[in-house]
Design an enzyme around this catalytic site. Sequence first.
Site, PDB file in Angstrom:
ATOM      1  N   GLU A  99      52.601  36.454  44.997  1.00 59.72           N
ATOM      2  CA  GLU A  99      51.420  37.057  44.374  1.00 59.72           C
ATOM      3  C   GLU A  99      51.833  37.816  43.120  1.00 59.72           C
ATOM      4  OE1 GLU A  99      48.835  39.016  47.143  1.00 59.72           O
ATOM      5  OE2 GLU A  99      48.173  40.491  45.656  1.00 59.72           O
ATOM      6  N   ASP A 101      50.003  40.527  40.418  1.00 54.71           N
ATOM      7  CA  ASP A 101      48.795  41.351  40.399  1.00 54.71           C
ATOM      8  C   ASP A 101      48.575  42.121  39.106  1.00 54.71           C
ATOM      9  OD1 ASP A 101      48.394  40.693  43.046  1.00 54.71           O
ATOM     10  OD2 ASP A 101      49.209  42.559  43.833  1.00 54.71           O
ATOM     11  N   GLU A 103      45.639  45.094  38.913  1.00 56.56           N
ATOM     12  CA  GLU A 103      44.532  45.789  39.565  1.00 56.56           C
ATOM     13  C   GLU A 103      44.151  46.977  38.692  1.00 56.56           C
ATOM     14  OE1 GLU A 103      44.437  45.336  44.272  1.00 56.56           O
ATOM     15  OE2 GLU A 103      46.237  46.391  43.595  1.00 56.56           O
TER      16      GLU A 103
END
Length: 289
Positions: A99, A101, A103
């Site tokens: 993953e 990311d 955010e």
Amino acid sequence: MANFRILSLALLISTFAFYASVVNGLFSDTMFIYWGYQHSTMQGDDLQLVLDQTSGSGVQSKGTFLFGSIEMQIKFVPGNSAGTVTAYYLSSTGDKHDEIDFEFLGNVSGQPYIIHTNIFTQGVGNREQQFYPWFDPSADYHNYTIHWNPNAVVWYIDGVPIRVFRNYQSQGIPFPNQQGMGVYSSLWNADEWATRGGKDKIDWSNSPFIASYRNFSPRGCYWNGPGSIYQCGVANPQNWWTSSEYYQLSYAKKGQMDWVRNNFMIYDYCTDYKRFNGTMPVECFMPQY
């Protein structure tokens, strides 16, 4: 025999082109709303994700990718966005997932968003770095890009790199190069932790909260099973993400990243000795750019 060789070569080129196809399309062609569809909208190149007291919302790409550049322009929830999180990330599936990311943690009015980045390999993350933006991300659209190739992952904002995670797999550090990843984005309620550790909650009188998107550009290599590990990673002109231009940051790009990290970085896991009891992750001792 000569004709057979020519035919075989043509088939090989055709197969390679299929694996290394570059995707560039509208939201409505390349993504679908998998959560909160009842109050979100997707039309052509425009997308709005909505959070209210009934539900948040999220989108997912129809295909998965291995290497390339995933770009999206986003305008975040304006005003008092405390407790909200807008997530934009790549992810495979399963317990041993990879993953990458972005955010964006909302904040009370007048306080900046927090740009939270992380990377998971084989299901393990704990590699957070956080930044304040040098602009108001809710006032206009800005480009957020994840560039990913066999050598490194680079996070960009408006073409400015903010972080690099290099491939040190040869030294025992896992790198995300064995699994195809889908593209996801969501807007959701995280007021238990997102703003000042959960001290500032969502003010529902300001709902619905809306994040707006445009110009989604997944310029990557389609994942078509284990064969893609070679097809998408081999260095050749069609796999432009493997070229020397993308092998490492230029001198100018390094200068841009130094500026961001020196002025806007607020957390780096590689300096959090208390968290790791002094036994720091191995990559923290290696150059990343």
